[in-house]
Design an enzyme around this catalytic site. Structure first.
Site, PDB file in Angstrom:
ATOM      1  N   SER A 285       0.813  -1.214   0.000  1.00  0.00           N
ATOM      2  CA  SER A 285       0.000   0.000   0.000  1.00  0.00           C
ATOM      3  C   SER A 285       0.851   1.271   0.000  1.00  0.00           C
ATOM      4  CB  SER A 285      -0.948   0.000   1.187  1.00  0.00           C
ATOM      5  OG  SER A 285      -0.232  -0.174   2.388  1.00  0.00           O
TER       6      SER A 285
ATOM      7  N   ASP B 211      -3.874   6.571  10.848  1.00  0.00           N
ATOM      8  CA  ASP B 211      -2.907   6.068   9.865  1.00  0.00           C
ATOM      9  C   ASP B 211      -1.593   6.830  10.013  1.00  0.00           C
ATOM     10  OD1 ASP B 211      -1.403   5.315   7.699  1.00  0.00           O
ATOM     11  OD2 ASP B 211      -2.961   5.666   6.193  1.00  0.00           O
TER      12      ASP B 211
ATOM     13  N   HIS C  81       0.963   5.546   5.876  1.00  0.00           N
ATOM     14  CA  HIS C  81       0.892   6.168   4.541  1.00  0.00           C
ATOM     15  C   HIS C  81       1.043   7.681   4.684  1.00  0.00           C
ATOM     16  CE1 HIS C  81      -1.498   2.395   4.535  1.00  0.00           C
ATOM     17  NE2 HIS C  81      -0.631   2.159   3.577  1.00  0.00           N
TER      18      HIS C  81
END
Ligand SMILES: *[C@@H]1O[C@H](CO)[C@@H](O)[C@H](O)[C@H]1NC(C)=O
Ligand SMILES: *[C@@H]1O[C@H](CO)[C@@H](O)[C@H](O)[C@H]1NC(C)=O
Ligand SMILES: *[C@@H]1O[C@H](CO)[C@@H](O)[C@H](O)[C@H]1NC(C)=O
Length: 432
Positions: A152, A406, A409
């Site tokens: 990802s 998160d 990312h």
């Protein structure tokens, strides 16, 4: 990273015509100083704010470049080493909503109130990293298929690349945006018809063929079955169409898997129910997966560039409430944060596998192999993650227990755009 030299600046060596008499040096300096001050004063009080930025930025940039050149000397440039320097607006290059990024990376839309994380640029030691130039990138990639293959973080980079190109005004079309549910191919593709360029992302968190959690989110984290002697089906099917391939998979092998070669189990990692003597860790499987992929991509003799991306490490969650997870507003300063041994180990592995692939392919082989070393620059940006702003307006209502943060990312736009600045540099420089 390879050598890249900038022509040296000699700002003070301009010859001034000599006149018959000379003014004493200090007077000269004061006159010059006075002139510059007046010019700046004029600029600051008599021009609209936009102009000030427009005029001051190049000036500051020039001073900064000169300083960097003087302080580091004219040695070759290594983009993997450097520091983040303040550069107002540098990363404000596209609107994530307009280029349709994954909602959880669209920090501005999600209401993140501070935007200072968009005001930094990466300054390698000894040279200048040019800002991303969409026109130059598309020209260099004319008629080509640029494929980003991996986990990802690689998807994060693929979206950044599509947005940098689309945001610069080049017409584009979203061909696929299949982001799950898992079990469906996780394939994203954008077309840039003016230059015949295709950009794709292929989900392949182990690079090699994987089933289990990799395709089905509801399974436990370590429940992956990975066939180290085969490319993953999704990208393997298109391998012969790819001209530029970015490969990256650092996070999933740490979580564990059962590994196969030739259909036989050769070992596992993080599977307590299996024989502990068969735990083969994560580095050996990662090396095998990269080798399989590099051999697959070298086999056809098609001229292409394969770029191995190093790990982009996440940041430790600093608190236990949503609001206090990765709460930093500025990059780490030099010396404030050291890479973990694990990060170094994985970076070293990537360099070694790239070198081994070059040796296997031989001099002048059709496949050029490069390293995109982003570990240090990513590690220095704890401020660039969505954190709680992976959710839209996370604090508008009561925070729900299921809400996560998160810290892995990056926001789009954000620090991940720099990965593509370096990719652009790799593609545009001569083969080593
Ligand atoms: C660039 O720096 C990295 C990290 O310090 C190092 O591993 C790598 O070998 C260097 N590359 C070159 C070409 O010197
Ligand atoms: C991005 O674009 C959307 C849709 O055009 C707009 O509503 C939004 O305000 C823009 N966001 C920023 C930060 O400019
Ligand atoms: C995902 O795994 C669950 C639990 O084993 C299973 O019930 C489900 O059918 C799987 N879904 C897919 C799409 O394979």
């Amino acid at each position: 990273m390879g050598a890249h030299e900038q022509p040296p600046h000699h700002p003070h060596k301009q010859k001034t015509p000599r006149s018959g008499y000379s003014v004493p040096r200090p007077v000269c300096a004061w006159l010059a100083c006075g002139f510059v001050s007046l010019a700046l004063l004029h600029l600051l009080c008599c021009t609209p704010p936009g102009t000030q930025d427009a005029v001051l930025s190049p000036l500051l940039q020039y001073v900064d470049d000169t300083y960097n050149f003087v302080s580091s000397g004219p040695r070759s440039c290594n983009y993997s080493e450097g520091r983040w320097v303040y550069a107002p607006g540098h990363a404000r290059r596209y609107n994530g909503t307009e280029c349709d990024v994954k909602e959880s990376h669209d920090c501005l839309r999600n209401g993140r109130p501070d935007t200072g994380y968009l005001d930094w640029r990466w300054q390698p030691g000894g040279c200048r990293l040019p800002a991303f130039d969409a026109g130059a990138f598309l020209s260099a990639a004319r008629g080509k298929h640029v494929a980003l293959v991996g986990d990802s973080m690689v998807r994060n980079q693929a979206q950044s690349l599509a947005c940098l190109l689309a945001g610069a005004g080049f017409p584009h079309r979203v061909v696929y945006r299949d982001a799950g549910p898992r079990g469906k191919p996780d394939l994203w593709r954008w077309a840039f018809p003016t230059h015949g360029v295709t950009v794709s992302f292929y989900w392949a968190p182990f690079v090699a063929r994987a089933t289990g959690k990799a395709l089905n989110d509801t399974l436990p984290q370590s429940m992956n079955h990975v066939h180290l002697d085969a490319a993953d089906d999704l990208w393997g099917a298109d391998a012969d169409t790819m001209d530029v391939v970015v490969l990256g998979a650092g996070h999933w092998p740490l979580n564990g898997a059962i590994y196969y070669v030739n259909g036989e189990v050769i070992g596992h990692h993080v599977h307590d129910e299996l024989d502990p003597a068969m735990d083969i860790g994560y580095t050996r499987p990662m090396r095998m997966a990269y080798r399989t992929a590099l051999d697959r991509l070298s086999r056809s003799g098609r001229p292409r560039t394969v770029v191995l991306a190093t790990l982009s490490p996440g940041h430790r969650y600093e608190g236990d409430t949503l609001a206090t997870m990765c709460p930093r507003k500025t990059p780490y300063e030099e010396g404030e944060h050291e890479l973990r041994d694990l990060d170094r180990e994985l970076v070293g592995l990537v360099y070694e596998e790239a070198e081994a692939a070059r040796a296997r392919n031989g001099e002048g082989g059709a496949t050029r192999v490069e390293v995109l070393d982003v570990t240090k620059l990513a590690a220095m940006r704890p401020d660039g993650h969505p954190g709680a702003y992976m959710h839209r307006d996370p604090f508008a209502r009561e925070v729900q227990p299921w809400m996560a943060a998160d810290c892995v990312h990056f926001c789009l736009p954000g620090p991940v755009d720099t990965f593509n600045e370096i990719l652009q540099h790799i593609l545009m420089r001569k083969r080593r």
